[in-house]
Motif scaffolding. Structure first.
Motif, short mmCIF file in Angstrom:
data_model
loop_
_atom_site.label_atom_id
_atom_site.label_comp_id
_atom_site.label_asym_id
_atom_site.label_seq_id
_atom_site.Cartn_x
_atom_site.Cartn_y
_atom_site.Cartn_z
N GLN A 4 4.63 -11.85 2.92
CA GLN A 4 3.45 -11.04 2.60
C GLN A 4 3.83 -9.83 1.75
O GLN A 4 3.12 -9.48 0.81
CB GLN A 4 2.73 -10.60 3.88
N GLU A 8 2.48 -9.09 -2.03
CA GLU A 8 1.87 -7.83 -2.45
C GLU A 8 2.57 -7.26 -3.67
O GLU A 8 1.91 -6.77 -4.59
CB GLU A 8 1.88 -6.83 -1.30
N TYR A 160 -2.39 0.09 -4.03
CA TYR A 160 -2.78 -0.03 -2.62
C TYR A 160 -4.12 0.65 -2.33
O TYR A 160 -4.84 0.23 -1.45
CB TYR A 160 -1.69 0.54 -1.70
#
Length: 161
Positions: A4, A8, A160
């Motif tokens: 993960q 990202e 983000y």
């Protein structure tokens, strides 16, 4: 490190590279080719270096023959932009589909000078994204030096948010 996390990072890399490509689409060919002192001598050479490295790593990951574009590629600015976007999207897809159990597995490869080397995939994935981030920062400075100031953030924190 988890898959993960690298998914990202790959998504961030694609996002940031697409922003940078947007800047490049707004400059003139003269600005694209103008001599600017940096690691490479023009915006074109810097973009080609980022693109070449990203494509070479993708080819290594896929066990393909590495074609070092920086030595041969003569495309237009638009072709550079298109190829960079495509390569970044392919890198993201490769990481998205990568087997998480193999993150600590070493990839055996040859450096551009022919010397054999071996490193775990997780380190190489991090390197590819970090390398692009480093040179995108140089692009920001170079773009400002040639008179382009319509710069937006490509920082990871901005991604983000």
């Amino acid at each position: 490190m988890t898959k993960q996390y690298f998914k990202e990072l790959a998504a961030f890399n694609l996002w940031a590279n697409n922003i940078a490509c947007g800047w490049l689409g707004q400059i003139s060919d003269e600005q694209w080719n103008r001599h600017v002192t940096s690691s490479f001598n023009s915006i074109q050479e810097t973009v080609l270096h980022i693109l070449s490295a990203e494509k070479a790593w993708l080819q290594r990951f896929r066990n393909e023959t590495v074609e070092w574009l920086q030595a041969t590629y003569k495309g237009s600015r638009e072709e550079h932009i298109t190829l960079w976007k495509e390569t970044s999207a392919q890198l993201k897809s490769f990481i998205d589909d990568f087997d998480e159990q193999a993150l600590n597995t070493n990839l055996d490869f040859k450096r551009l000078n022919g010397v054999p080397y071996s490193m775990p995939y997780y380190q190489l994935f991090a390197h590819v994204v970090n390398h692009a981030t480093y040179h995108r920062g140089q692009l920001v400075t170079m773009l400002r030096q040639v008179g382009f100031n319509e710069i937006s953030s490509t920082d990871l924190l901005g991604y983000y948010r």
